[in-house]
Write a protein that holds these residues in place. Structure first.
Motif: not given
Ligand code: GLN
Length: 598
Positions: A397-399, A425-426, A429, A449, A505-508, A552
């Motif tokens: 995951g990451g942002f 997660c990220f 994506q 993002e 835990r994500h927004r996208y 996750h």
């Molecule tokens: N940044 C991406 C999102 O907000 C992934 C978040 C994450 O890896 N936790 O969807």
């Protein structure tokens, strides 16, 4: 004057309903409904000398030994900082943000408790000063204090005691384990310690056990262990009116008898209650260390709770635990998994992934070496060189944008070279973007993002998130059910079940307008949100092991029940590393070692 409700927490559950406030009495100690005095005992775990000594590990290991005895345990971590939760904390500074099933974003120690106790926790198991004060200020605005000046003592300490007693009442626990973040002497946790002192006084003798973790220095230049820093730390605790019952001495090496005697003399703690807790290669060996030293029964006796112990339960539970720990260090294979991220310099930011890999490796008796791969410098040109000696990769995951193109290059390399791949997660994506660009020919594919103006937004902000401003506590958070597509890899890994639950835990997310084009080109979305077009698991049937999830899964991996996606990855990596051996494939491996429904 501030308007009513200005300080109101968004979460009503955090707000205490104080029923018995009297304006005159100094005995302010709100008791929650249903609280049975005497039923629950309390173990307080405090740190002296320095933080980072493993209070959470100590506390969770002891809680495990008590749980094994058939006792009901409930842990709680009290943080001193003023944030409402850990959601906005930088993992560089504070370690990973651990997400609970109910969506609470909390300290990584909660992960240690969940793993050790094989138990799902809730927001009742976590408090910050931010929550405590938010609740107090809300009550003040609401007029709940009936004209009283609101004070640190008794009101703030009363709020802390209420939180602990509420946890006791809600869980009906035999023992509540209270871990106080930071170190004795920190201004920000002083009121927590005061609240513990008051609670112990109110609950009466044998209701509480104070445990201080300390550190024994062993300067190289002296070549011997020194106890002065430990003595001073404990003294500081005693100055706050707290007499420790147990002292655990952390140290690089076993602590000498002489040093333990000195600490006993200075602290009024009998010698047999000064425990030694040297560094251990695996945290899963610590319960045995504490058990061998007799800590569990000493605490049970101090708390006069021996009569609730179920020895048959303990024998069975301990045998199960030993089956697991016996496998540690007896690996007969070895694989290397690359973790491609941008926080690779701070291991704590990937604590759950490291744990999940360890669980899978132990279950499959394969040592899993981790190779940290910093993606900020990875390109299509150098990716092969960077991944040449790994047997599988995790894109975590990451942002934000930094390192994203490197992660996409890693996903491409894994897809094209049959390298086992797990995208989280990220990472999920990034795998979608890579597939869209290089297989579907959508060369402009990206996430908004990373590039808000891109013309191929295959990953876009969730419709429900577009309305929300600010960054605190507003992601799609917590446990959600995932509907699995029959006969896919995910469906088989999870034991041919229709639905699994994972934490998010994500927004996208994947923009639903692109699902068709991606699926037509061979990407399979094997997990979806029920009743919503949110893609939650992807896989590539033509690849030996290429799977990603918007969730996750690392957060719910447990030592006695490893997570199937991690087990699948390690099994696939083993098959790749040992092509001449007949090793179980990912599905067979997960059937063998994961708790499954069928
Ligand atoms: N940044 C991406 C999102 O907000 C992934 C978040 C994450 O890896 N936790 O969807």
């Amino acid at each position: 004057m501030a308007k009513k409700g200005t300080f109101m927490s968004k979460d009503k559950d955090l707000l205490a309903s104080v029923s018995d406030i009297s304006t005159e009495s100094e005995f302010f100690s709100p008791i929650p409904a249903g609280y049975k005095k005497g039923k629950t005992r309390y173990c307080f775990v405090l740190g002296t000398v320095m933080s980072g000594l493993g209070k959470g590990i100590f506390s969770s290991c002891l809680a495990l030994l008590m749980q094994d005895k058939g006792l009901k345990v409930a842990p709680i971590k009290l943080e001193g900082y003023l944030n409402i939760d850990s959601g906005t904390l930088n993992p560089f500074r504070h370690g990973e943000v651990f997400v609970l099933d109910d969506g609470m974003e909390c300290d990584m120690d909660l992960g240690t408790y969940e793993r050790m106790l094989d138990m799902d926790l809730t927001r009742a198991n976590f408090a910050t000063s931010g929550q405590i004060f938010s609740s107090i200020l809300h009550k003040e605005r609401h007029g709940d204090y009936l004209g009283r000046d609101v004070q640190m003592i008794p009101h703030v300490t009363g709020e802390v005691k209420l939180k602990l007693r509420r946890l006791a009442a809600e869980t009906d626990a035999d023992i509540v384990f209270v871990e106080i973040g930071g170190t004795v002497g920190d201004l920000e946790n002083a009121y927590y310690i005061e609240a513990m002192r008051e609670l112990a006084y109110e609950e009466g003798p044998n209701s509480c056990c104070f445990m201080a973790l300390t550190y024994i220095l062993e300067p190289k230049t002296l070549g011997e262990q020194k106890s002065k820093a430990a003595q001073l730390g404990i003294k500081q605790l005693m100055q706050l009116g707290v007499q420790p019952d147990i002292i655990a001495c952390r140290a690089a090496n076993p602590v000498s008898e002489k040093v333990r005697q000195k600490i006993s003399v200075y602290s009024n703690v009998p010698f047999e209650r000064i425990f030694d807790m040297p560094d251990s290669a695996s945290i899963y060996m610590i319960p045995a260390m504490l058990r061998d030293a007799g800590l569990d029964f000493k605490v049970a006796r101090l708390l006069k709770i021996d009569d609730r112990i179920d020895l048959r339960h303990e024998r069975k539970a301990w045998a199960r635990w030993c089956d697991f720990t016996d496998k540690i260090g007896s690996a007969n294979h070895q694989v290397t998994i690359g973790i491609t991220g941008k926080y690779t310099s701070v291991r704590d930011s990937y604590a759950s992934i490291i744990n999940a890999l360890e669980h899978a490796g132990i279950a499959l008796t394969s040592e899993t070496e981790i190779k940290w791969i910093e993606t900020t410098t990875i390109t299509d040109g150098n990716v092969a060189d960077n991944l040449k000696d790994v047997d599988g990769i995790i894109v975590p995951g990451g942002f934000g944008t930094r390192g994203a193109e490197g992660k996409i290059a890693c996903a491409k390399y894994a897809r094209e070279n049959n390298l086992p791949f797990l995208g989280l997660c990220f990472g999920f994506q990034m795998a979608v973007i890579e597939f869209a660009r290089n297989v579907c020919g959508l060369t402009e594919a990206n996430s908004t993002e990373i590039d808000p103006d891109c013309t191929g937004p295959v990953i876009d902000i969730l419709p429900e998130q577009k309305k929300i401003e600010g960054l605190g506590g507003n992601m799609r958070l917590g446990g959600r059910d995932i509907e699995l597509k029959a006969r896919t890899l995910a469906w088989k890994l999870f034991g041919k079940t229709d639905s699994v639950r994972m934490r998010f835990r994500h927004r996208y997310e994947v923009d639903p307008r692109y699902i068709e084009v991606l699926e037509k080109a061979g990407l399979v979305f094997s997990g979806k949100a029920p009743n919503q077009p949110i893609m939650q698991i992807l896989e590539l049937p033509s690849h030996p092991f290429f799977i990603g999830t918007q969730a996750h899964p690392c957060l719910t991996s447990r030592p006695l029940n490893p997570q199937p996606m991690f087990v699948g990855l390690v099994a696939a990596a083993m098959q790749r590393h040992y092509p001449d051996e007949k090793l179980p494939d990912p599905v067979q491996a997960s059937r063998k070692v994961c708790r499954q429904t069928d």
